[in-house]
Write an enzyme that holds these catalytic residues in place. Structure first.
Site, mmCIF file in Angstrom:
data_model
loop_
_atom_site.group_PDB
_atom_site.id
_atom_site.type_symbol
_atom_site.label_atom_id
_atom_site.label_comp_id
_atom_site.label_asym_id
_atom_site.label_seq_id
_atom_site.Cartn_x
_atom_site.Cartn_y
_atom_site.Cartn_z
ATOM 1 N N SER A 18 56.595 -10.230 49.127
ATOM 2 C CA SER A 18 57.331 -11.495 49.179
ATOM 3 C C SER A 18 58.806 -11.195 49.350
ATOM 4 O O SER A 18 59.311 -10.176 48.851
ATOM 5 C CB SER A 18 57.119 -12.295 47.895
ATOM 6 N N TYR B 74 56.969 -13.352 38.892
ATOM 7 C CA TYR B 74 56.492 -13.252 40.279
ATOM 8 C C TYR B 74 57.288 -12.194 41.048
ATOM 9 O O TYR B 74 56.711 -11.330 41.716
ATOM 10 C CB TYR B 74 56.617 -14.608 40.965
#
Length: 246
Positions: free
Chosen positions: A141, A155
């Site tokens: 990501s 995350y």
């Protein structure tokens, strides 16, 4: 296209969104594809049907990436049913958002299990089968390198970890001609982060290109790494993020 003719790919979390686009693109480039899913059985079978309609072999396996035994079993079943394994795409993921001080141990364990342990286990199991020229590609990501807002510590940490994992694996497996890389999407229009969803305008404002990406944009980069164009690319993270990291 036949850039991947004769190859077999395993895509975790391949029933929808970015994973489904990757599975379809690798098949369009000539690979036979196995995909895993946790709950979306109907969507997984739809991807399988699309691939088969295009003339390639495909199989969907129910496997929760939080379960290391399920991950290993998916690798072994791929080899047993298709006779080989050339490309592993670690795509399965979950989103974690919330105040750092409120994150539970259970949330931590699940996010890290899916984003970090599963790619580690898949790579370890696959490394016993991958030939020279094999590929391991993990979907990270843009938040793994740049955290643009609060409440994404868990995350972001998990996505940063796969960069270190892939750099280490690139060293460990390079002598065998196996490449290992990370593809880091930015805001991409999926059901997990829809382009018309809450907070989408704020994300869009941080993109020099001004628009969300498509799952197919990420799939194109994965296909490049999986094919001949990726022969000399290893141990790196490639951003497909509309300029978020610029």
């Amino acid at each position: 296209m036949t850039l991947l003719a004769g190859k077999v790919a395993l895509v975790t979390g391949g029933s929808r969104g970015i994973g489904a686009a990757i599975a379809r693109r690798l098949a369009a480039d000539g690979a036979d594809v196995v995909l895993t899913y946790a709950r979306a059985a109907e969507q997984a079978q739809a991807v399988v049907a699309d691939i088969q309609t295009g003339g390639r072999r495909a199989l969907a396996i129910a496997a929760d990436s939080a379960d290391p035994q399920a991950v290993t079993a998916a690798v072994e079943r791929t080899v047993a049913e298709f006779g080989r394994l050339d490309i592993v795409v670690n795509n399965a993921g979950v989103f974690a958002y919330g105040p750092f001080e409120d994150e539970s141990a259970e949330s931590y364990e699940r996010v890290m299990a899916i984003h970090v342990r599963a790619p580690f286990v898949a790579a370890q199991a696959a490394s016993r089968h991958l030939p020279r020229g094999g590929r391991i590609i993990t979907i990270g990501s843009c938040l793994g390198e740049r955290v643009g807002a609060p409440n994404m510590t868990l995350y972001s940490m998990s996505k940063a970890a796969v960069i270190g994992l892939s750099k280490g694996l690139a060293q460990d497996l390079g002598a065998r001609g196996i490449t290992v890389n990370v593809v880091q999407p930015g805001p991409v229009d999926t059901d997990m982060n829809p382009a018309d969803g809450e907070g989408a305008d704020a994300q869009r404002a941080g993109l020099p290109l001004g628009e969300y990406g498509r799952p197919e944009d990420v799939a194109a980069t994965v296909a490049h790494l999986a094919g001949p164009g990726g022969n000399f690319i290893t141990g790196t993270a490639i951003s497909v993020d509309g300029g978020f990291s610029a």
